[in-house]
Design a protein around this motif. Structure first.
Motif, PDB file in Angstrom:
ATOM      1  N   ARG A  72       0.827  -1.290   0.006  1.00  0.00           N
ATOM      2  CA  ARG A  72      -0.046   0.078   0.001  1.00  0.00           C
ATOM      3  C   ARG A  72       0.772   1.088   0.064  1.00  0.00           C
ATOM      4  O   ARG A  72       0.653   2.159  -0.880  1.00  0.00           O
ATOM      5  CB  ARG A  72      -0.828  -0.030   1.136  1.00  0.00           C
ATOM      6  CG  ARG A  72      -2.126  -1.127   1.113  1.00  0.00           C
ATOM      7  CD  ARG A  72      -2.778  -1.307   2.269  1.00  0.00           C
ATOM      8  NE  ARG A  72      -4.179  -2.165   1.760  1.00  0.00           N
ATOM      9  CZ  ARG A  72      -5.220  -2.096   1.605  1.00  0.00           C
ATOM     10  NH1 ARG A  72      -5.437  -0.745   1.470  1.00  0.00           N
ATOM     11  NH2 ARG A  72      -5.849  -2.876   1.421  1.00  0.00           N
ATOM     12  N   THR A  73       1.709   1.269   0.897  1.00  0.00           N
ATOM     13  CA  THR A  73       2.544   2.522   1.009  1.00  0.00           C
ATOM     14  C   THR A  73       4.086   2.103   1.405  1.00  0.00           C
ATOM     15  O   THR A  73       4.239   1.189   2.208  1.00  0.00           O
ATOM     16  CB  THR A  73       2.062   3.697   1.783  1.00  0.00           C
ATOM     17  OG1 THR A  73       2.062   3.272   3.218  1.00  0.00           O
ATOM     18  CG2 THR A  73       0.751   4.050   1.507  1.00  0.00           C
ATOM     19  N   ILE A  74       4.973   2.914   0.872  1.00  0.00           N
ATOM     20  CA  ILE A  74       6.230   2.732   1.428  1.00  0.00           C
ATOM     21  C   ILE A  74       7.024   4.056   1.627  1.00  0.00           C
ATOM     22  O   ILE A  74       6.811   4.947   0.889  1.00  0.00           O
ATOM     23  CB  ILE A  74       7.238   2.179   0.246  1.00  0.00           C
ATOM     24  CG1 ILE A  74       6.872   0.667  -0.173  1.00  0.00           C
ATOM     25  CG2 ILE A  74       8.901   1.924   0.716  1.00  0.00           C
ATOM     26  CD1 ILE A  74       7.315   0.011  -1.206  1.00  0.00           C
ATOM     27  N   ASP A  75       7.421   4.348   2.846  1.00  0.00           N
ATOM     28  CA  ASP A  75       8.111   5.443   3.369  1.00  0.00           C
ATOM     29  C   ASP A  75       9.685   5.106   3.029  1.00  0.00           C
ATOM     30  O   ASP A  75      10.325   4.521   3.856  1.00  0.00           O
ATOM     31  CB  ASP A  75       8.069   5.816   4.723  1.00  0.00           C
ATOM     32  CG  ASP A  75       8.701   7.165   5.224  1.00  0.00           C
ATOM     33  OD1 ASP A  75       9.509   7.437   4.495  1.00  0.00           O
ATOM     34  OD2 ASP A  75       8.284   7.704   5.909  1.00  0.00           O
ATOM     35  N   ALA A  76      10.269   5.344   1.930  1.00  0.00           N
ATOM     36  CA  ALA A  76      11.552   5.300   1.583  1.00  0.00           C
ATOM     37  C   ALA A  76      12.492   5.886   2.288  1.00  0.00           C
ATOM     38  O   ALA A  76      13.738   5.460   2.308  1.00  0.00           O
ATOM     39  CB  ALA A  76      11.704   5.484   0.087  1.00  0.00           C
ATOM     40  N   GLY A  77      12.193   6.878   2.910  1.00  0.00           N
ATOM     41  CA  GLY A  77      13.267   7.542   3.863  1.00  0.00           C
ATOM     42  C   GLY A  77      13.284   6.884   5.198  1.00  0.00           C
ATOM     43  O   GLY A  77      14.492   6.995   5.738  1.00  0.00           O
ATOM     44  N   ALA A  78      12.286   6.375   5.715  1.00  0.00           N
ATOM     45  CA  ALA A  78      12.289   5.781   7.045  1.00  0.00           C
ATOM     46  C   ALA A  78      12.252   4.065   7.218  1.00  0.00           C
ATOM     47  O   ALA A  78      12.456   3.763   8.047  1.00  0.00           O
ATOM     48  CB  ALA A  78      11.131   6.283   7.801  1.00  0.00           C
ATOM     49  N   GLY A  79      11.936   3.544   5.831  1.00  0.00           N
ATOM     50  CA  GLY A  79      11.924   2.281   5.800  1.00  0.00           C
ATOM     51  C   GLY A  79      10.555   1.448   6.365  1.00  0.00           C
ATOM     52  O   GLY A  79      10.706   0.659   6.907  1.00  0.00           O
ATOM     53  N   ILE A  80       9.584   2.342   6.307  1.00  0.00           N
ATOM     54  CA  ILE A  80       8.278   1.771   6.920  1.00  0.00           C
ATOM     55  C   ILE A  80       7.454   1.335   5.520  1.00  0.00           C
ATOM     56  O   ILE A  80       7.272   2.254   4.800  1.00  0.00           O
ATOM     57  CB  ILE A  80       7.470   2.857   7.492  1.00  0.00           C
ATOM     58  CG1 ILE A  80       8.363   3.565   8.679  1.00  0.00           C
ATOM     59  CG2 ILE A  80       6.037   2.262   7.991  1.00  0.00           C
ATOM     60  CD1 ILE A  80       8.700   2.593   9.829  1.00  0.00           C
ATOM     61  N   VAL A  81       6.871   0.122   5.632  1.00  0.00           N
ATOM     62  CA  VAL A  81       6.022  -0.145   4.670  1.00  0.00           C
ATOM     63  C   VAL A  81       4.542  -0.627   5.020  1.00  0.00           C
ATOM     64  O   VAL A  81       4.659  -1.280   6.382  1.00  0.00           O
ATOM     65  CB  VAL A  81       6.682  -1.599   3.585  1.00  0.00           C
ATOM     66  CG1 VAL A  81       7.027  -2.773   4.539  1.00  0.00           C
ATOM     67  CG2 VAL A  81       6.000  -1.884   2.699  1.00  0.00           C
ATOM     68  N   VAL A  82       3.696  -0.437   4.373  1.00  0.00           N
ATOM     69  CA  VAL A  82       2.294  -0.854   4.870  1.00  0.00           C
ATOM     70  C   VAL A  82       1.886  -1.679   3.615  1.00  0.00           C
ATOM     71  O   VAL A  82       1.818  -1.242   2.351  1.00  0.00           O
ATOM     72  CB  VAL A  82       1.124   0.274   4.868  1.00  0.00           C
ATOM     73  CG1 VAL A  82      -0.141  -0.391   5.586  1.00  0.00           C
ATOM     74  CG2 VAL A  82       1.778   1.422   5.995  1.00  0.00           C
ATOM     75  N   CYS A  83       1.334  -2.979   4.018  1.00  0.00           N
ATOM     76  CA  CYS A  83       1.167  -4.041   2.837  1.00  0.00           C
ATOM     77  C   CYS A  83       0.061  -4.857   3.467  1.00  0.00           C
ATOM     78  O   CYS A  83      -0.484  -4.988   4.670  1.00  0.00           O
ATOM     79  CB  CYS A  83       2.484  -4.902   2.531  1.00  0.00           C
ATOM     80  SG  CYS A  83       3.140  -5.883   4.083  1.00  0.00           S
ATOM     81  N   HIS A 180      14.858  -2.946   7.607  1.00  0.00           N
ATOM     82  CA  HIS A 180      16.278  -2.744   7.980  1.00  0.00           C
ATOM     83  C   HIS A 180      17.032  -1.980   6.759  1.00  0.00           C
ATOM     84  O   HIS A 180      17.152  -2.684   5.586  1.00  0.00           O
ATOM     85  CB  HIS A 180      17.120  -4.053   8.241  1.00  0.00           C
ATOM     86  CG  HIS A 180      18.355  -4.136   8.540  1.00  0.00           C
ATOM     87  ND1 HIS A 180      19.012  -3.416   9.592  1.00  0.00           N
ATOM     88  CD2 HIS A 180      19.350  -4.834   7.934  1.00  0.00           C
ATOM     89  CE1 HIS A 180      20.165  -3.567   9.694  1.00  0.00           C
ATOM     90  NE2 HIS A 180      20.575  -4.358   8.353  1.00  0.00           N
ATOM     91  N   ARG A 181      17.923  -1.107   6.950  1.00  0.00           N
ATOM     92  CA  ARG A 181      18.674  -0.386   6.104  1.00  0.00           C
ATOM     93  C   ARG A 181      19.847  -1.295   5.559  1.00  0.00           C
ATOM     94  O   ARG A 181      20.615  -1.633   6.140  1.00  0.00           O
ATOM     95  CB  ARG A 181      19.093   0.847   6.518  1.00  0.00           C
ATOM     96  CG  ARG A 181      20.113   1.859   5.603  1.00  0.00           C
ATOM     97  CD  ARG A 181      19.318   2.253   4.409  1.00  0.00           C
ATOM     98  NE  ARG A 181      19.005   3.458   4.653  1.00  0.00           N
ATOM     99  CZ  ARG A 181      18.292   4.182   3.588  1.00  0.00           C
ATOM    100  NH1 ARG A 181      18.170   3.728   2.297  1.00  0.00           N
ATOM    101  NH2 ARG A 181      17.516   5.189   3.933  1.00  0.00           N
ATOM    102  N   VAL A 182      20.033  -1.259   4.141  1.00  0.00           N
ATOM    103  CA  VAL A 182      21.176  -1.915   3.618  1.00  0.00           C
ATOM    104  C   VAL A 182      21.540  -1.095   2.253  1.00  0.00           C
ATOM    105  O   VAL A 182      20.704  -0.135   1.719  1.00  0.00           O
ATOM    106  CB  VAL A 182      20.611  -3.337   3.082  1.00  0.00           C
ATOM    107  CG1 VAL A 182      20.454  -4.314   4.339  1.00  0.00           C
ATOM    108  CG2 VAL A 182      19.685  -3.266   2.035  1.00  0.00           C
ATOM    109  N   THR A 183      22.956  -0.991   1.958  1.00  0.00           N
ATOM    110  CA  THR A 183      23.442  -0.414   0.948  1.00  0.00           C
ATOM    111  C   THR A 183      23.573  -1.523  -0.426  1.00  0.00           C
ATOM    112  O   THR A 183      24.325  -0.769  -1.316  1.00  0.00           O
ATOM    113  CB  THR A 183      24.439   0.242   1.331  1.00  0.00           C
ATOM    114  OG1 THR A 183      25.554  -0.341   1.859  1.00  0.00           O
ATOM    115  CG2 THR A 183      24.119   1.632   2.221  1.00  0.00           C
TER     116      THR A 183
END
Length: 449
Positions: A72-83, A180-183
Motif C-alpha cells: 500500500r505505501t512505502i516510506d523510502a526515507g524511514a523504511g516503513i512499509v504498509v502492505c 532494515h537499511r542496507v546499501t
C-alpha cells in the motif's frame, strides 16, 4: 471471490484434511466469509509453508489470503512499509531492496506471507540481535469474529495474542513494518567448522555478538567424540563501498535464479540413515575449516533451497516432520542429551540447524526464548518416530523449553501449558473475543487452543 473444496496439508505433506477454500479479493469479501463460516469455523492460510496443520481446517473453511497482496505505501526515507497480509517476503524483497531496505526478519524461505510471518511470529538467523518478526510490526489490521476490522498495536493484549497466535485471534489483513537499511544486496559470509557440540556452543557464545546473522548446520549422524560436529555460518550485509568494482554497478539488484526442480518423489532407498550419514560426511568435509569474507547474494545466503520448487518431497510419499525445540540458557545439558539421543538412534535427520536465541518476543505463543534452538527434518514414516519425539518433548518441557507450534504436527496437548506459560491468557482472550469459535484449525482442535 473463488470458492472450491480442496484437500490441504502443511509443507510436511502429512495429515491432509478437506476444507472449503475461499479466496477473498477485498476486506469486505474476507469479512463476509468469516461471518458465514459455519460451525467448523475458518482459518487464514498463506503460501502453505507452515510445516504442520496450523493452516488446515477439516470440514470448515480456509481463507486463502494470497489474492490480498497489495503493497500500500512505502516510506523510502524511514523504511516503513504498509502492505496486505497476503504479500510475500519475496515480493517485499523485490520492491524494497532497490530502495535500500531489507525485510527485518526472514526464515529460510522467502515464500511466506506477511500475515503468516506475524501469525507464526517467525524468527531468522538474526533472532539473537533482532528478535522475531512481531518486534518489527508497528500496527496491524485484524478482522475479528464479528466481522469488525480493528487496528491493533504493540503493547496491547490483542497484539500479544495475535503475534504468534497462529491465526486464531482473527484474520490479519494488513501490517505496518519497520525494515532494515542496507546499501547492497550482498552478504559477507564467514564459515568455520566446529569439531563437536561443545566446540560449537563455545564458538556461538564467544562470537555471535559480532554478527547480525548466525546459524550452524549440525551433523546429527556422527557419534562418539564427534557428536554434534557442525559448520557455523555467519554473515553481515556488505556496505556498497566495500563491494568489488563490478558489483558496485548494480549494488541493490535482486534476481534470484531458479535451479532444477527436485524429483516428484525420492526413492525410498535413498531415505535411510546410511545415505543421510554419507551426505552429512560430504557436507562437513566439503565445508571450509575457516573462511572469512566470502561474498554471497542475499538469496544464496538466506534461501539457498528456494530455487528448488519441490524440495518438500525429498522425504518420500509419507511426508516429513519438522521438529524444532528451544531450551533456555543453563539447559545446555538437555541440549547435549537430545543431540546424543538422536545420534545414537541413527535417524536420517536432514537440514538440522542450531541457533543461539536472544530475547523472546511479546507474543504469548511465540516460540523464541533466550537460549538454544535446534530444528531438524525427519521422514514421517520412520518406525517408532512418534514415541521417540514424544520422549524428546517431555525432556524439553521438563527443562522449561518449548516446541515450535508453527511447525508442529504431533505434540501432545498435556505438555502445552508447561511449554507456554501464557497459554491460559491466550485461551481466556480467545474465549472473550471469539465465543462461538469462528477461528479454528486442525492444530487448534488437536491442542485445544
Amino acid at each position: 471471490m473463488s470458492v472450491d473444496t480442496v484437500s490441504l496439508t502443511g509443507w510436511g505433506r502429512t495429515a491432509p484434511s478437506t476444507a472449503l477454500r475461499f479466496r477473498p479479493r477485498s476486506y469486505e469479501e474476507a469479512a463476509a466469509t468469516v461471518r458465514g463460516c459455519g460451525p467448523r469455523g475458518s482459518i487464514a492460510r498463506g503460501l502453505g509453508r507452515a510445516h504442520g496443520d496450523a493452516a488446515q481446517n477439516a470440514g470448515g473453511s480456509v481463507l486463502d489470503m494470497t489474492a490480498l497482496n497489495r503493497i500500500r505505501t512505502i516510506d523510502a526515507g524511514a523504511g516503513i512499509v504498509v502492505c496486505d497480509a497476503g504479500v510475500s517476503l519475496h515480493r517485499l524483497m523485490e520492491v524494497l531492496l532497490p530502495l535500500g531496505w531489507f525485510v527485518p526478519v526472514t526464515p529460510t524461505t522467502r515464500y511466506v506471507t506477511v500475515g503468516g510471518a506475524v501469525g507464526a511470529d517467525i524468527h531468522g538467523h538474526n533472532q539473537h540481535v533482532a528478535g522475531s518478526f512481531s518486534r518489527h510490526v508497528q500496527e496491524l489490521e485484524l478482522l475479528t469474529a464479528g466481522g469488525e476490522i480493528r487496528t491493533v498495536r504493540p503493547g496491547t493484549a490483542l497484539f500479544d495474542a495475535t503475534a504468534g497466535g497462529l491465526g486464531l485471534t482473527g484474520v490479519i489483513l494488513s501490517a505496518t513494518l519497520r525494515c532494515h537499511r542496507v546499501t547492497s544486496s550482498w552478504m559477507s559470509v564467514d564459515t568455520e567448522r566446529a569439531v563437536d557440540l561443545d566446540d560449537l556452543l563455545e564458538r556461538l557464545v564467544a562470537g555471535d555478538h559480532r554478527y547480525r546473522y548466525s546459524a550452524a548446520w549440525i551433523d546429527l549422524h556422527t557419534r562418539g567424540r564427534a557428536t554434534g560436529r557442525s559448520v557455523l555460518t555467519r554473515g553481515e550485509h556488505v556496505p556498497r563501498y566495500a563491494l568489488p568494482a563490478r558489483a558496485r554497478r548494480t549494488p541493490l539488484s535482486f534476481r534470484p535464479g531458479p535451479i532444477p526442480a527436485a524429483p516428484a518423489l525420492v526413492p525410498e532407498a535413498l531415505l535411510g540413515s546410511a545415505p543421510a550419514a554419507l551426505l552429512g560426511e560430504l557436507r562437513y568435509r566439503g565445508a571450509p575449516k575457516y573462511r572469512i569474507g566470502e561474498l554471497q547474494r542475499i538469496a544464496a545466503f538466506f534461501h539457498p533451497l528456494d530455487g528448488l520448487p519441490h524440495r518438500h518431497r525429498v522425504h518420500g510419499r509419507a511426508g516429513s516432520v519438522r521438529y524444532q525445540f528451544a531450551v533456555g540458557h543453563g539447559q545446555e545439558e538437555t541440549l547435549r542429551r537430545i543431540v546424543h539421543r538422536i545420534a545414537r538412534r541413527r535417524l536420517p535427520a536432514t537440514n538440522a540447524v542450531l541457533k543461539r536465541f536472544g530475547a523472546g518476543g511479546p507474543g504469548w505463543l511465540s516460540f523464541p526464548v533466550p537460549g538454544w534452538s535446534l530444528a531438524l527434518g525427519l521422514p514421517a514414516a520412520l518406525p517408532g518416530l512418534a514415541g521417540f519425539l514424544d520422549s524428546l518433548d517431555e525432556e524439553v518441557a521438563a527443562a522449561g523449553g518449548r516446541v515450535c507450534l508453527a511447525k508442529d504436527s504431533r505434540l501432545r496437548p498435556e505438555l502445552l501449558a508447561a511449554m507456554y506459560p501464557r497459554l491460559a491468557d491466550f485461551r481466556s482472550l480467545r474465549a472473550g473475543l471469539d465465543p462461538d469459535g469462528a477461528f479454528r484449525s486442525d492444530l487448534s482442535r488437536r491442542l485445544s487452543l
